[in-house]
Design a protein around this motif. Structure first.
Motif, PDB file in Angstrom:
ATOM      1  N   TRP A  93       0.811  -1.213   0.000  1.00  0.00           N
ATOM      2  CA  TRP A  93       0.000   0.000   0.000  1.00  0.00           C
ATOM      3  C   TRP A  93       0.849   1.270   0.000  1.00  0.00           C
ATOM      4  N   THR A  94       1.860   1.339   0.821  1.00  0.00           N
ATOM      5  CA  THR A  94       2.667   2.562   0.929  1.00  0.00           C
ATOM      6  C   THR A  94       3.308   2.953  -0.407  1.00  0.00           C
ATOM      7  N   PRO A  95       3.990   2.027  -1.104  1.00  0.00           N
ATOM      8  CA  PRO A  95       4.545   2.425  -2.405  1.00  0.00           C
ATOM      9  C   PRO A  95       3.474   2.760  -3.447  1.00  0.00           C
ATOM     10  N   ILE A  96       2.336   2.081  -3.383  1.00  0.00           N
ATOM     11  CA  ILE A  96       1.269   2.385  -4.341  1.00  0.00           C
ATOM     12  C   ILE A  96       0.713   3.780  -4.079  1.00  0.00           C
ATOM     13  N   PHE A  97       0.332   4.040  -2.838  1.00  0.00           N
ATOM     14  CA  PHE A  97      -0.307   5.305  -2.493  1.00  0.00           C
ATOM     15  C   PHE A  97       0.689   6.459  -2.526  1.00  0.00           C
ATOM     16  N   PHE A  98       1.773   6.324  -1.774  1.00  0.00           N
ATOM     17  CA  PHE A  98       2.729   7.427  -1.653  1.00  0.00           C
ATOM     18  C   PHE A  98       3.766   7.446  -2.775  1.00  0.00           C
ATOM     19  N   GLY A  99       4.256   6.291  -3.165  1.00  0.00           N
ATOM     20  CA  GLY A  99       5.288   6.241  -4.193  1.00  0.00           C
ATOM     21  C   GLY A  99       4.752   6.536  -5.586  1.00  0.00           C
ATOM     22  N   CYS A 100       3.643   5.873  -5.931  1.00  0.00           N
ATOM     23  CA  CYS A 100       3.035   6.061  -7.256  1.00  0.00           C
ATOM     24  C   CYS A 100       2.004   7.185  -7.268  1.00  0.00           C
ATOM     25  N   HIS A 101       1.674   7.716  -6.109  1.00  0.00           N
ATOM     26  CA  HIS A 101       0.650   8.763  -5.964  1.00  0.00           C
ATOM     27  C   HIS A 101      -0.690   8.299  -6.534  1.00  0.00           C
ATOM     28  N   SER A 102      -1.002   7.036  -6.320  1.00  0.00           N
ATOM     29  CA  SER A 102      -2.225   6.470  -6.867  1.00  0.00           C
ATOM     30  C   SER A 102      -3.269   6.286  -5.778  1.00  0.00           C
ATOM     31  N   LEU A 103      -4.181   7.226  -5.710  1.00  0.00           N
ATOM     32  CA  LEU A 103      -5.246   7.148  -4.714  1.00  0.00           C
ATOM     33  C   LEU A 103      -6.196   5.996  -5.016  1.00  0.00           C
ATOM     34  N   LYS A 104      -6.512   5.802  -6.293  1.00  0.00           N
ATOM     35  CA  LYS A 104      -7.445   4.739  -6.688  1.00  0.00           C
ATOM     36  C   LYS A 104      -6.865   3.352  -6.398  1.00  0.00           C
ATOM     37  N   TRP A 105      -5.646   3.083  -6.855  1.00  0.00           N
ATOM     38  CA  TRP A 105      -5.072   1.755  -6.642  1.00  0.00           C
ATOM     39  C   TRP A 105      -4.687   1.541  -5.185  1.00  0.00           C
ATOM     40  N   GLY A 106      -4.389   2.619  -4.480  1.00  0.00           N
ATOM     41  CA  GLY A 106      -4.197   2.514  -3.039  1.00  0.00           C
ATOM     42  C   GLY A 106      -5.490   2.058  -2.369  1.00  0.00           C
ATOM     43  N   LEU A 107      -6.615   2.617  -2.827  1.00  0.00           N
ATOM     44  CA  LEU A 107      -7.916   2.230  -2.279  1.00  0.00           C
ATOM     45  C   LEU A 107      -8.241   0.774  -2.603  1.00  0.00           C
ATOM     46  N   VAL A 108      -7.947   0.348  -3.812  1.00  0.00           N
ATOM     47  CA  VAL A 108      -8.160  -1.060  -4.173  1.00  0.00           C
ATOM     48  C   VAL A 108      -7.325  -1.950  -3.266  1.00  0.00           C
ATOM     49  N   ASP A 109      -6.043  -1.606  -3.111  1.00  0.00           N
ATOM     50  CA  ASP A 109      -5.152  -2.405  -2.279  1.00  0.00           C
ATOM     51  C   ASP A 109      -5.640  -2.461  -0.836  1.00  0.00           C
ATOM     52  N   ILE A 110      -5.974  -1.324  -0.253  1.00  0.00           N
ATOM     53  CA  ILE A 110      -6.353  -1.315   1.162  1.00  0.00           C
ATOM     54  C   ILE A 110      -7.701  -2.008   1.390  1.00  0.00           C
ATOM     55  N   THR A 111      -8.567  -1.998   0.398  1.00  0.00           N
ATOM     56  CA  THR A 111      -9.827  -2.730   0.514  1.00  0.00           C
ATOM     57  C   THR A 111      -9.557  -4.235   0.532  1.00  0.00           C
ATOM     58  N   LEU A 112      -8.713  -4.693  -0.395  1.00  0.00           N
ATOM     59  CA  LEU A 112      -8.333  -6.110  -0.401  1.00  0.00           C
ATOM     60  C   LEU A 112      -7.590  -6.476   0.885  1.00  0.00           C
ATOM     61  N   LEU A 113      -6.744  -5.576   1.348  1.00  0.00           N
ATOM     62  CA  LEU A 113      -6.007  -5.781   2.592  1.00  0.00           C
ATOM     63  C   LEU A 113      -6.955  -5.963   3.776  1.00  0.00           C
ATOM     64  N   THR A 114      -7.966  -5.132   3.857  1.00  0.00           N
ATOM     65  CA  THR A 114      -8.910  -5.213   4.971  1.00  0.00           C
ATOM     66  C   THR A 114      -9.652  -6.545   4.969  1.00  0.00           C
ATOM     67  N   VAL A 115     -10.054  -6.997   3.784  1.00  0.00           N
ATOM     68  CA  VAL A 115     -10.713  -8.303   3.671  1.00  0.00           C
ATOM     69  C   VAL A 115      -9.745  -9.418   4.072  1.00  0.00           C
ATOM     70  N   ALA A 116      -8.515  -9.344   3.576  1.00  0.00           N
ATOM     71  CA  ALA A 116      -7.519 -10.373   3.895  1.00  0.00           C
ATOM     72  C   ALA A 116      -7.177 -10.371   5.387  1.00  0.00           C
ATOM     73  N   ALA A 117      -7.078  -9.193   5.991  1.00  0.00           N
ATOM     74  CA  ALA A 117      -6.779  -9.111   7.426  1.00  0.00           C
ATOM     75  C   ALA A 117      -7.942  -9.661   8.257  1.00  0.00           C
ATOM     76  N   GLY A 118      -9.169  -9.395   7.842  1.00  0.00           N
ATOM     77  CA  GLY A 118     -10.330  -9.950   8.539  1.00  0.00           C
ATOM     78  C   GLY A 118     -10.360 -11.470   8.453  1.00  0.00           C
ATOM     79  N   THR A 119     -10.040 -11.977   7.282  1.00  0.00           N
ATOM     80  CA  THR A 119      -9.965 -13.430   7.090  1.00  0.00           C
ATOM     81  C   THR A 119      -8.868 -14.013   7.968  1.00  0.00           C
ATOM     82  N   THR A 120      -7.726 -13.344   7.987  1.00  0.00           N
ATOM     83  CA  THR A 120      -6.607 -13.801   8.817  1.00  0.00           C
ATOM     84  C   THR A 120      -7.001 -13.834  10.290  1.00  0.00           C
ATOM     85  N   ALA A 121      -7.652 -12.784  10.765  1.00  0.00           N
ATOM     86  CA  ALA A 121      -8.065 -12.729  12.168  1.00  0.00           C
ATOM     87  C   ALA A 121      -8.994 -13.895  12.511  1.00  0.00           C
TER      88      ALA A 121
END
Length: 164
Positions: A93-121
């Motif tokens: 997420w950090t390189p996508i959002f901050f490095g690439c300055h991609s708000l949209k793909w950062g949002l896609v990544d963090i949404t998938l991350l949240t689902v994956a983290a919930g599954t992990t928990a």
């Protein structure tokens, strides 16, 4: 009783990825990010380091508990694979959002991350209840971070669409 070396290593590992990602995009904080429109409820910049250090350490220790109580990689492959997946999405997420300055793909990544983290928990909880509960603060923070990413994307869409 001292912590086993595996617990220490598992607790430090997530932090290493966070530090590397943060160092790689340091310049974006002062320039590009500073100029974006952000909501009034944006946490102060000084909060991010201590919060992420605590969350990374907790999730790392949780992974150790699952590895220990689940029989290592052979016995706990599914929860540990889910953990690895969410950790990779977190680090990306950090390189996508901050490095690439991609708000949209950062949002896609963090949404998938949240689902994956919930599954992990949920999977961690099945192996070791403490491990599952150690993921709860992380899920709360991801809720804030996802909402923040969404708000920034919606309110900076014109700037973001030039890059995506």
């Amino acid at each position: 009783m001292p912590l086993p070396i595996g617990a220490i290593g598992a607790s430090v590992l997530p932090n290493v990825g966070g530090w590397v990602g943060g160092l790689a995009v340091m310049g974006s904080y002062a320039g590009w990010y500073k100029n974006l429109k952000k909501p009034s409820w944006t946490p102060p910049r000084a909060a991010f380091g201590p919060v992420w250090t605590t969350l990374y350490t907790s999730m790392g220790y949780a992974s150790y508990l699952v590895w220990r109580d689940g029989g290592g990689f052979e016995g706990a492959l599914t929860p540990l694979a889910a953990y690895g997946t969410q950790l990779a999405l977190n680090w990306a997420w950090t390189p996508i959002f901050f490095g690439c300055h991609s708000l949209k793909w950062g949002l896609v990544d963090i949404t998938l991350l949240t689902v994956a983290a919930g599954t992990t928990a949920a999977l961690f909880y099945q192996v070791n209840q403490t491990a599952g509960l150690l993921m709860v603060p992380y899920l709360g923070w991801l809720g804030i971070a996802t909402s923040l990413n969404y708000w920034i994307y919606v309110n900076n869409r014109e700037e973001s669409e030039k890059k995506d």
